[in-house]
Design an enzyme around this catalytic site. Structure first.
Site, PDB file in Angstrom:
ATOM      1  N   ALA A  54       0.816  -1.209   0.000  1.00 51.22           N
ATOM      2  CA  ALA A  54       0.000   0.000   0.000  1.00 51.22           C
ATOM      3  C   ALA A  54       0.853   1.264   0.000  1.00 51.22           C
ATOM      4  CB  ALA A  54      -0.976  -0.034   1.170  1.00 51.22           C
ATOM      5  N   SER A  55       0.613   2.133   0.932  1.00 53.12           N
ATOM      6  CA  SER A  55       1.276   3.432   0.935  1.00 53.12           C
ATOM      7  C   SER A  55       2.769   3.355   1.199  1.00 53.12           C
ATOM      8  CB  SER A  55       0.609   4.349   1.963  1.00 53.12           C
ATOM      9  OG  SER A  55      -0.700   4.646   1.529  1.00 53.12           O
ATOM     10  N   GLY A  56       3.263   2.190   1.536  1.00 50.93           N
ATOM     11  CA  GLY A  56       4.695   2.015   1.725  1.00 50.93           C
ATOM     12  C   GLY A  56       5.492   2.302   0.464  1.00 50.93           C
ATOM     13  N   LYS A  58       4.820   4.814  -1.610  1.00 53.51           N
ATOM     14  CA  LYS A  58       4.788   6.241  -1.952  1.00 53.51           C
ATOM     15  C   LYS A  58       6.158   6.905  -1.791  1.00 53.51           C
ATOM     16  CE  LYS A  58      -0.094   7.322  -1.411  1.00 53.51           C
ATOM     17  NZ  LYS A  58      -0.710   6.028  -1.131  1.00 53.51           N
ATOM     18  N   TYR A 156      -5.312  13.836   0.690  1.00 53.86           N
ATOM     19  CA  TYR A 156      -4.497  12.626   0.516  1.00 53.86           C
ATOM     20  C   TYR A 156      -5.055  11.817  -0.650  1.00 53.86           C
ATOM     21  CZ  TYR A 156      -1.835   8.468   1.736  1.00 53.86           C
ATOM     22  OH  TYR A 156      -0.967   7.409   1.719  1.00 53.86           O
TER      23      TYR A 156
END
Length: 192
Positions: A54-56, A58, A156
Site C-alpha cells: 500500500a502506501s509504503g 509512496k 491525501y
C-alpha cells in the site's frame, strides 16, 4: 528459541492473516501462512503469497520522481498530462508533478477512504492479481471527477501516486519495478 510455542500462539490468533517466517542465518525455523490473501473471495494465504504494501511505496515513488528531476528528465512544474499518453477525461486543468507529490492535485482517488465502504468490491473492476504495473489501474481511476482544481487544497490521494508511477515508466522507458530496482534498490543495497 521455542518454535513450537510460537507456532501454537500464532495458530490461535484467529484474526491474523499473513505469513510468518523465522530464520536463523540461512536456516528457516518456521514458515507458515494463515488467513486469506483476498478476504472477499476467500483465496488462502500461502507462504509465497505476495502482499501489497500500500502506501509504503509512496516514498519510493517520490524518490524515483526526484531522481528523474535530478537527471533533468522532469521538472516539478511539468504538466503530467502533457507527458502521459493516457486519456484522463475528467482532468480539465494542468496538473503538475508537484501537485501529485504534495497531494494537492484534486485528482479522483480510486481508494478514497472517506467514501469507500466495501474495500472488497474495490478490485472487482480490475482484480488485484491482474495489476502488474501502474497502467493496469487506469480503469479504476479515469471514471471519477476531480475533487478540486490543482493547488486549491490538500487531499491525501492514492491515485496521484499511481499516476506518478505511470510517469516514471513513460519518462524512464522502463517498468516501474525495473526503474526502482536499478535506481533505488540496488544503489542503496536494499535486499529482500
Amino acid at each position: 528459541m521455542h518454535i513450537e510455542k510460537i507456532k501454537q500462539v500464532v495458530s490461535e490468533q484467529k484474526e491474523f492473516s499473513g505469513v510468518i517466517q523465522i530464520s536463523k542465518g540461512d536456516e528457516v525455523l518456521l514458515n507458515m501462512a494463515m488467513g486469506h490473501a483476498r478476504l472477499f473471495d476467500e483465496i488462502p494465504n500461502k507462504t509465497d503469497t505476495s502482499f501489497g504494501i500500500a502506501s509504503g511505496t509512496k516514498g519510493f515513488t517520490a524518490l524515483a520522481i526526484l531522481k528523474l528531476i535530478d537527471k533533468g528528465k522532469l521538472k516539478l512544474e511539468d504538466n503530467v498530462f502533457d507527458i502521459l499518453p493516457y486519456d484522463f477525461p475528467n482532468v480539465k486543468t494542468p496538473m503538475t508533478v508537484k501537485h501529485l507529490l504534495t497531494h494537492t492535485s484534486g485528482i479522483y482517488d480510486y481508494f478514497d477512504e472517506e467514501v469507500i465502504e466495501d474495500f472488497g468490491a474495490l478490485f472487482q473492476v480490475v482484480p488485484i492479481n491482474k495489476i502488474l504495473g501502474p497502467c493496469d489501474m487506469l480503469p479504476m481511476m479515469i471514471t471519477g471527477e476531480c475533487y478540486f482544481s490543482p493547488g486549491e487544497q490538500f487531499k491525501y490521494c492514492n491515485s496521484g501516486f499511481v499516476v506518478l508511477g505511470m510517469l516514471i515508466e513513460v519518462v524512464s522507458g522502463q517498468s516501474y519495478a525495473d526503474y526502482l530496482e536499478e535506481n533505488i534498490i540496488k544503489p542503496l543495497d536494499m535486499q529482500g
